[in-house]
Design an enzyme around this catalytic site. Structure first.
Site, short mmCIF file in Angstrom:
data_model
loop_
_atom_site.label_atom_id
_atom_site.label_comp_id
_atom_site.label_asym_id
_atom_site.label_seq_id
_atom_site.Cartn_x
_atom_site.Cartn_y
_atom_site.Cartn_z
N HIS A 44 0.72 -1.05 -0.13
CA HIS A 44 0.08 0.05 0.05
C HIS A 44 0.92 1.16 -0.02
CE1 HIS A 44 0.98 -0.62 4.23
NE2 HIS A 44 0.63 0.78 4.38
N HIS A 75 4.58 0.14 0.32
CA HIS A 75 5.32 -0.60 1.42
C HIS A 75 4.49 -1.84 1.82
CE1 HIS A 75 3.53 2.87 3.45
NE2 HIS A 75 3.44 2.08 4.45
N ARG A 89 4.62 6.41 13.59
CA ARG A 89 4.69 7.26 12.23
C ARG A 89 4.19 8.62 12.16
NH1 ARG A 89 0.72 4.77 8.14
NH2 ARG A 89 -0.66 6.35 9.07
#
Length: 278
Positions: A97, A254, A269
């Site tokens: 994705h 990724h 993140r």
């Protein structure tokens, strides 16, 4: 001192040495990292000790930060998403994705920090959309250059997984689906800085090619999903606690390998807001 940047594969990836991401970037460091990101598409930094505030400050050097509508975040820092397998099912990240392509203006990049890792496993793979596009035949590139595809948040996030998905998660997901209806992006995206072209469809969010009948769309997407993730366009990063990855979300996708369950993995993140693909 000039940054020492060590390429990892011909397609993408480089390790940046001799830098402490907790300290403010100088103008020369900022420029060097921007150029390295354009060239290598994903950068890795070992042995960092980023507190969540440091993490947000580093990512904010490159743009305003996105607040994820579904995932939880660090208390007091909504820009830092928490991916913790002890409290949240993250099997939706175990697919190829590109982050938040359900937005009209998907993230330009993201910074991921390893907080807690399993004894082994839990690697992440990245793939270069630029390399994948360049390897297509001229005839197929010509066809794809004129197409758009639909991206839908509902495809990516789990609807119900017993014992993992909470009522709070489902409420956030339903609200996010209302606030983020399906959007269309070019199948081939032109990088707004480098001008290079990259495949911009991903298995996580892309549901169909708009100009084709369903059967043709499904067949072409199956080919593109498989083609884009061929080994020669990818790299695999074996995390160590304290590692940081910074990737160009406009040109990569990724896959977080979930081979470690029921061991725990905690990642933080920060996603950096981007612009409308063209």
């Amino acid at each position: 001192m000039p940054l020492h940047i060590r390429p990892l594969t011909p397609a993408l990836g480089a390790q940046v040495l001799d830098i402490d991401l907790r300290t403010p970037l100088s103008s020369s460091q900022h420029h060097a990292l921007e150029q390295a990101l354009l060239e290598h598409q994903v950068l890795f930094f070992r042995d960092q000790s980023l507190a969540p505030g440091d993490h947000a400050r580093f990512a904010a050097h490159f743009g305003d930060l996105h607040v994820h509508p579904v995932y939880p975040h660090v208390p007091g820092l909504p820009e830092i998403t928490v991916l913790d397998t002890q409290s949240l099912d993250t099997r939706d990240t175990a697919t190829w994705h590109t982050d938040v392509t359900f937005l009209a203006t998907p993230a330009m990049g993201a910074v991921l920090a390893a907080r807690q890792l399993p004894p082994c496993g839990g690697d992440t793979l990245w793939a270069s959309g630029i390399a994948a596009y360049g390897a297509l035949s001229p005839q197929l590139r010509q066809l794809l250059d004129g197409l758009s595809a639909t991206h839908d948040i509902s495809k990516h996030f789990p609807q119900a997984i017993e014992g993992v998905i909470t009522a709070q998660y489902m409420a956030r997901l339903k609200a996010a689906q209302v606030q983020n209806p399906p959007v269309s992006h070019p199948v081939v995206r032109t990088h707004p800085v480098s001008g290079r072209k990259a495949l911009f469809v991903n298995e996580g969010f892309t549901t169909r090619i708009d100009q084709l009948p369903v059967a043709e769309s499904d067949a072409l997407l199956r080919f593109l999903f498989a083609h884009a993730t061929r080994p020669e366009f990818t790299l695999r990063w074996r995390w160590q606690t304290g590692d940081v990855a910074f990737w160009d979300n406009r040109a990569t996708q990724h896959y977080a390998v979930d081979d470690y369950l029921p061991q725990r993995r905690v990642m933080h993140r920060a996603a950096i807001l981007g612009d409308k693909p063209f």
